[in-house]
Design an enzyme around this catalytic site. Sequence first.
Site, PDB file in Angstrom:
ATOM      1  N   LYS A 157       1.006  -1.282   0.009  1.00  0.00           N
ATOM      2  CA  LYS A 157      -0.091   0.036  -0.003  1.00  0.00           C
ATOM      3  C   LYS A 157       0.773   1.252   0.016  1.00  0.00           C
ATOM      4  CE  LYS A 157      -4.108  -1.662   0.577  1.00  0.00           C
ATOM      5  NZ  LYS A 157      -5.729  -2.044   1.030  1.00  0.00           N
ATOM      6  N   LYS A 167      -3.860 -10.365  -6.871  1.00  0.00           N
ATOM      7  CA  LYS A 167      -4.693 -10.581  -6.395  1.00  0.00           C
ATOM      8  C   LYS A 167      -6.079  -9.779  -6.779  1.00  0.00           C
ATOM      9  CE  LYS A 167      -5.722  -8.169  -2.170  1.00  0.00           C
ATOM     10  NZ  LYS A 167      -6.321  -8.296  -0.687  1.00  0.00           N
ATOM     11  N   LYS A 185     -10.656  -5.125  -4.697  1.00  0.00           N
ATOM     12  CA  LYS A 185     -11.745  -3.982  -4.839  1.00  0.00           C
ATOM     13  C   LYS A 185     -11.159  -2.475  -4.952  1.00  0.00           C
ATOM     14  CE  LYS A 185     -13.028  -4.328  -0.005  1.00  0.00           C
ATOM     15  NZ  LYS A 185     -12.270  -3.720   0.758  1.00  0.00           N
TER      16      LYS A 185
HETATM   17  P1  ATP Z   1      -8.466  -3.450  -0.899  1.00  0.00           P
HETATM   18  O1  ATP Z   1      -8.398  -3.294  -2.541  1.00  0.00           O
HETATM   19  O2  ATP Z   1      -9.256  -2.102  -0.559  1.00  0.00           O
HETATM   20  O3  ATP Z   1      -7.231  -3.464  -0.062  1.00  0.00           O
HETATM   21  P2  ATP Z   1      -9.341  -6.228  -0.709  1.00  0.00           P
HETATM   22  O4  ATP Z   1     -10.377  -6.116  -1.861  1.00  0.00           O
HETATM   23  O5  ATP Z   1      -8.059  -6.683  -0.570  1.00  0.00           O
HETATM   24  O6  ATP Z   1      -9.538  -4.362  -0.541  1.00  0.00           O
HETATM   25  P3  ATP Z   1     -10.111  -6.084   2.181  1.00  0.00           P
HETATM   26  O7  ATP Z   1     -11.037  -5.207   2.616  1.00  0.00           O
HETATM   27  O8  ATP Z   1      -8.627  -6.065   2.439  1.00  0.00           O
HETATM   28  O9  ATP Z   1     -10.463  -6.261   0.330  1.00  0.00           O
HETATM   29  O10 ATP Z   1     -10.550  -7.630   2.517  1.00  0.00           O
HETATM   30  C1  ATP Z   1     -11.695  -8.252   3.162  1.00  0.00           C
HETATM   31  C2  ATP Z   1     -11.581  -9.514   3.069  1.00  0.00           C
HETATM   32  O11 ATP Z   1     -11.493 -10.378   1.619  1.00  0.00           O
HETATM   33  C3  ATP Z   1     -10.349 -10.175   3.846  1.00  0.00           C
HETATM   34  O12 ATP Z   1     -10.678 -11.366   4.657  1.00  0.00           O
HETATM   35  C4  ATP Z   1      -9.640 -10.663   2.657  1.00  0.00           C
HETATM   36  O13 ATP Z   1      -8.495 -11.633   2.936  1.00  0.00           O
HETATM   37  C5  ATP Z   1     -10.504 -10.984   1.617  1.00  0.00           C
HETATM   38  N1  ATP Z   1      -9.984 -11.041   0.131  1.00  0.00           N
HETATM   39  C6  ATP Z   1      -9.688  -9.763  -0.416  1.00  0.00           C
HETATM   40  N2  ATP Z   1      -9.442 -10.017  -1.556  1.00  0.00           N
HETATM   41  C7  ATP Z   1      -9.790 -11.462  -1.669  1.00  0.00           C
HETATM   42  C8  ATP Z   1      -9.209 -12.205  -3.068  1.00  0.00           C
HETATM   43  N3  ATP Z   1      -8.690 -11.826  -4.158  1.00  0.00           N
HETATM   44  N4  ATP Z   1      -9.260 -13.743  -2.791  1.00  0.00           N
HETATM   45  C9  ATP Z   1      -9.711 -13.941  -1.748  1.00  0.00           C
HETATM   46  N5  ATP Z   1      -9.905 -13.258  -0.670  1.00  0.00           N
HETATM   47  C10 ATP Z   1     -10.025 -12.087  -0.626  1.00  0.00           C
END
Ligand code: ATP
Length: 334
Positions: free
Chosen positions: A115, A197, A200
């Site tokens: 980040k 990965k 969002k």
């Molecule tokens: P950002 O892009 O804002 O960092 P993010 O999509 O990574 O967000 P988080 O809010 O950090 O989402 O994560 C919410 C939950 O979803 C966490 O438990 C995280 O491990 C899970 N998660 C996020 N992205 C993935 C993914 N690509 N595959 C599986 N689990 C995920």
Amino acid sequence: MIGDKKILYSGMQATGNLTLGNYLGALKNWITLSDEYECFYGVMDLHSLTVRQNPAEFRKRARMLYTLYVAAGLDPEKNCVYFQSHVSSHAELGWLLNCFTYMGELSRMTQFKDKSAKHADNINAGLFTYPVLMAADILLYQADVVPVGADQMQHLEITRDIATRFNNIYGDVFTIPEAYIGKSGARIMSLQEPTKKMSKSDENVNASIYLLDDPDTIIRKFKRAVTDSDNEIRYSEDKPGIRNLIDIYGATTGKSKEEIEKEFDGKGYGEFKLAVGESVVDILKPLQERMKELEADKSYIDSVIKANDEKAQYFSMKTLRKVQKKLGLTERIR
Ligand code: ATP
Ligand code: LTN
């Protein structure tokens, strides 16, 4: 334990729209586990502030995340679904735990490294101490289990280290939590760059399936998903695009990799991508319908927010008071 049930804690940041990765990696497991445990699910809006937010959009998005939890199947009358920022013990315990966390351990966190590379103009202290606030979230409720996607494993480890360190000095104050990583869907990758990965906050909207995407958009994004050119549906390290699609199809249909390889033996990528897209449309349909109903019923959501804020406050306060006492902070005069 609350009654005879073990305690589960989890949450997501209110940044961006939820993706299929969030659903398959986390939310889906929360729902499966919610009968067995006494559950707390937070909308982690304080964590979201580590990245600059537009206030009006942020307020809307946090409420939408809350509603999505409910639409996805978390019953807010059985589970404590609440906003992190409504319960001040999070920030308070976060501060106290900062004093039990080392700079060295925080600088090893991959999420911090990622980040800060992405937001080079805003490497704030909150981004650095993010895992300490997350530890506070979990430890306040004496959670036994924390279902998260694989990317959060490191944060769970540091939570356990902080809790153990504290307990070694002050006695058994915190329950040491275990991570729960689901068997399938723990790491869903980007549809455009399958070695990264699905996230969002990705700028490329074609890289992610959002939970509220309409069926045509979902199918189109799968058709455009980046794969390789050998046209063979096989689960392999050197085929990250196809491997990701097999993972998604496995998570949505419950089929194993071997069953999927067999099902599509001799078939082309076009047919496979369509099947994956349709399976995703099917699992998201009930959630999308429920979301529409809930958005129209503001007073219901308001009432469960209020009741759950109080419940979260009650449980978290018990731990916070205990910690304050152990640390030797002067007791309140009643
Ligand atoms: P950002 O892009 O804002 O960092 P993010 O999509 O990574 O967000 P988080 O809010 O950090 O989402 O994560 C919410 C939950 O979803 C966490 O438990 C995280 O491990 C899970 N998660 C996020 N992205 C993935 C993914 N690509 N595959 C599986 N689990 C995920
Ligand atoms: N860092 C988590 C969100 C989060 C969380 C938590 C998850 C904040 N506090 C406590 C589980 C338990 C993430 O998903 N990115």
